[in-house]
Write a protein that holds these residues in place. Sequence first.
Motif, PDB file in Angstrom:
ATOM      1  N   CYS A 101      29.470  36.652  42.091  1.00 11.56           N
ATOM      2  CA  CYS A 101      30.309  35.820  42.963  1.00 11.56           C
ATOM      3  C   CYS A 101      31.383  35.105  42.156  1.00 11.56           C
ATOM      4  CB  CYS A 101      29.454  34.804  43.706  1.00 11.56           C
ATOM      5  SG  CYS A 101      28.366  35.523  44.949  1.00 11.56           S
ATOM      6  N   PHE A 102      31.036  34.644  40.953  1.00 12.95           N
ATOM      7  CA  PHE A 102      32.029  33.984  40.103  1.00 12.95           C
ATOM      8  C   PHE A 102      33.119  34.958  39.680  1.00 12.95           C
ATOM      9  CE2 PHE A 102      28.760  30.769  39.782  1.00 12.95           C
ATOM     10  CZ  PHE A 102      29.498  29.598  39.772  1.00 12.95           C
ATOM     11  N   ALA A 103      32.744  36.163  39.289  1.00 17.45           N
ATOM     12  CA  ALA A 103      33.747  37.156  38.912  1.00 17.45           C
ATOM     13  C   ALA A 103      34.675  37.434  40.096  1.00 17.45           C
ATOM     14  CB  ALA A 103      33.078  38.441  38.434  1.00 17.45           C
ATOM     15  N   LEU A 104      34.102  37.575  41.270  1.00 18.93           N
ATOM     16  CA  LEU A 104      34.893  37.877  42.462  1.00 18.93           C
ATOM     17  C   LEU A 104      35.879  36.755  42.782  1.00 18.93           C
ATOM     18  CD1 LEU A 104      35.488  39.688  44.926  1.00 18.93           C
ATOM     19  CD2 LEU A 104      33.644  38.457  46.106  1.00 18.93           C
ATOM     20  N   VAL A 105      35.408  35.515  42.846  1.00 17.04           N
ATOM     21  CA  VAL A 105      36.309  34.425  43.215  1.00 17.04           C
ATOM     22  C   VAL A 105      37.341  34.164  42.112  1.00 17.04           C
ATOM     23  CG1 VAL A 105      34.742  33.392  44.905  1.00 17.04           C
ATOM     24  CG2 VAL A 105      34.730  32.552  42.555  1.00 17.04           C
ATOM     25  N   CYS A 106      36.981  34.388  40.857  1.00 17.02           N
ATOM     26  CA  CYS A 106      37.976  34.270  39.776  1.00 17.02           C
ATOM     27  C   CYS A 106      39.065  35.329  39.936  1.00 17.02           C
ATOM     28  CB  CYS A 106      37.308  34.399  38.411  1.00 17.02           C
ATOM     29  SG  CYS A 106      36.506  32.896  37.843  1.00 17.02           S
ATOM     30  N   ALA A 107      38.680  36.540  40.275  1.00 12.44           N
ATOM     31  CA  ALA A 107      39.671  37.608  40.483  1.00 12.44           C
ATOM     32  C   ALA A 107      40.592  37.247  41.647  1.00 12.44           C
ATOM     33  CB  ALA A 107      38.974  38.938  40.737  1.00 12.44           C
ATOM     34  N   ILE A 108      40.014  36.789  42.728  1.00  6.88           N
ATOM     35  CA  ILE A 108      40.822  36.418  43.893  1.00  6.88           C
ATOM     36  C   ILE A 108      41.771  35.273  43.550  1.00  6.88           C
ATOM     37  CG2 ILE A 108      40.719  35.404  46.211  1.00  6.88           C
ATOM     38  CD1 ILE A 108      38.013  36.980  46.537  1.00  6.88           C
ATOM     39  N   ASN A 109      41.254  34.220  42.933  1.00  8.40           N
ATOM     40  CA  ASN A 109      42.064  33.035  42.630  1.00  8.40           C
ATOM     41  C   ASN A 109      43.166  33.304  41.614  1.00  8.40           C
ATOM     42  OD1 ASN A 109      40.462  31.612  44.380  1.00  8.40           O
ATOM     43  ND2 ASN A 109      39.348  30.514  42.815  1.00  8.40           N
ATOM     44  N   ASN A 110      42.992  34.310  40.778  1.00 11.51           N
ATOM     45  CA  ASN A 110      43.985  34.631  39.749  1.00 11.51           C
ATOM     46  C   ASN A 110      44.803  35.867  40.082  1.00 11.51           C
ATOM     47  OD1 ASN A 110      43.621  32.685  37.340  1.00 11.51           O
ATOM     48  ND2 ASN A 110      41.557  33.127  38.040  1.00 11.51           N
ATOM     49  N   SER A 111      44.696  36.343  41.318  1.00 10.49           N
ATOM     50  CA  SER A 111      45.428  37.537  41.761  1.00 10.49           C
ATOM     51  C   SER A 111      45.260  38.672  40.760  1.00 10.49           C
ATOM     52  CB  SER A 111      46.911  37.229  41.955  1.00 10.49           C
ATOM     53  OG  SER A 111      47.075  36.202  42.910  1.00 10.49           O
ATOM     54  N   ALA A 112      44.002  38.889  40.367  1.00 13.25           N
ATOM     55  CA  ALA A 112      43.686  39.891  39.354  1.00 13.25           C
ATOM     56  C   ALA A 112      42.879  41.034  39.958  1.00 13.25           C
ATOM     57  CB  ALA A 112      42.886  39.248  38.214  1.00 13.25           C
ATOM     58  N   VAL A 113      43.027  42.189  39.371  1.00  9.14           N
ATOM     59  CA  VAL A 113      42.209  43.353  39.727  1.00  9.14           C
ATOM     60  C   VAL A 113      40.854  43.149  39.051  1.00  9.14           C
ATOM     61  CG1 VAL A 113      41.974  45.858  39.506  1.00  9.14           C
ATOM     62  CG2 VAL A 113      44.245  44.833  39.859  1.00  9.14           C
ATOM     63  N   LEU A 114      39.790  43.282  39.818  1.00  6.04           N
ATOM     64  CA  LEU A 114      38.440  43.130  39.287  1.00  6.04           C
ATOM     65  C   LEU A 114      37.985  44.457  38.692  1.00  6.04           C
ATOM     66  CD1 LEU A 114      35.788  41.536  38.968  1.00  6.04           C
ATOM     67  CD2 LEU A 114      35.239  42.177  41.304  1.00  6.04           C
ATOM     68  N   VAL A 115      37.633  44.454  37.412  1.00  3.53           N
ATOM     69  CA  VAL A 115      37.183  45.663  36.724  1.00  3.53           C
ATOM     70  C   VAL A 115      35.668  45.624  36.645  1.00  3.53           C
ATOM     71  CG1 VAL A 115      37.321  47.028  34.609  1.00  3.53           C
ATOM     72  CG2 VAL A 115      39.310  45.688  35.370  1.00  3.53           C
ATOM     73  N   THR A 116      35.025  46.641  37.215  1.00  2.00           N
ATOM     74  CA  THR A 116      33.570  46.676  37.265  1.00  2.00           C
ATOM     75  C   THR A 116      33.067  48.097  37.476  1.00  2.00           C
ATOM     76  OG1 THR A 116      31.599  45.712  38.306  1.00  2.00           O
ATOM     77  CG2 THR A 116      33.429  46.264  39.765  1.00  2.00           C
ATOM     78  N   GLY A 117      31.811  48.268  37.210  1.00  3.97           N
ATOM     79  CA  GLY A 117      31.100  49.494  37.565  1.00  3.97           C
ATOM     80  C   GLY A 117      29.861  49.149  38.364  1.00  3.97           C
ATOM     81  N   ASP A 118      29.699  47.869  38.656  1.00  6.70           N
ATOM     82  CA  ASP A 118      28.523  47.367  39.365  1.00  6.70           C
ATOM     83  C   ASP A 118      28.622  47.710  40.850  1.00  6.70           C
ATOM     84  OD1 ASP A 118      26.498  45.878  40.570  1.00  6.70           O
ATOM     85  OD2 ASP A 118      26.821  44.126  39.291  1.00  6.70           O
ATOM     86  N   PRO A 119      27.683  48.527  41.355  1.00  3.47           N
ATOM     87  CA  PRO A 119      27.750  48.929  42.757  1.00  3.47           C
ATOM     88  C   PRO A 119      27.593  47.781  43.747  1.00  3.47           C
ATOM     89  CG  PRO A 119      25.725  49.739  41.727  1.00  3.47           C
ATOM     90  CD  PRO A 119      26.563  49.141  40.643  1.00  3.47           C
ATOM     91  N   GLU A 120      27.101  46.624  43.307  1.00  2.00           N
ATOM     92  CA  GLU A 120      27.010  45.462  44.205  1.00  2.00           C
ATOM     93  C   GLU A 120      28.366  45.100  44.792  1.00  2.00           C
ATOM     94  OE1 GLU A 120      25.288  41.804  42.828  1.00  2.00           O
ATOM     95  OE2 GLU A 120      23.265  42.548  43.095  1.00  2.00           O
ATOM     96  N   PHE A 121      29.423  45.345  44.041  1.00  2.00           N
ATOM     97  CA  PHE A 121      30.754  44.954  44.497  1.00  2.00           C
ATOM     98  C   PHE A 121      31.269  45.815  45.655  1.00  2.00           C
ATOM     99  CE2 PHE A 121      30.844  42.771  40.390  1.00  2.00           C
ATOM    100  CZ  PHE A 121      31.333  41.534  40.787  1.00  2.00           C
TER     101      PHE A 121
END
Length: 134
Positions: A101-121
Amino acid sequence: MKLRYLFDSHALLAFFQKEDGAQVVAEILGKAISHDIELFVCAINVGEMLYLTKRRFGDQMKLQLLAKLQQLGFQILSVPDSLVYQAAETKADYPISYADCFALVCAINNSAVLVTGDPEFKKVSHLAEIKWIR
């Protein structure tokens, strides 16, 4: 506007431990050096990587990981109260881990592309742009 990438712990651990998806992360990091791309990671996710690395590989590797993040030019995003509240709201609404959740909201707040391989996303892929590493 600069291109911005925010990495979750899954993507960075895959890179540092040379697991599946490491090559995609390496390509992004390579482009960042020559193309004025901003690299972010949330402090919560740094903590997650540090404890996981210490458990698996010991203190020396933990310290090397932290040094490598700095060498690669990552901006470690702090966690103000407002971010904690946003992450809590996200956790209440979606079945993903609290650290994610922290990674997600940080990506949203910073207008950043979220880089992950975690299927939860996949459950929240409608909320942010995601760059899948596998």
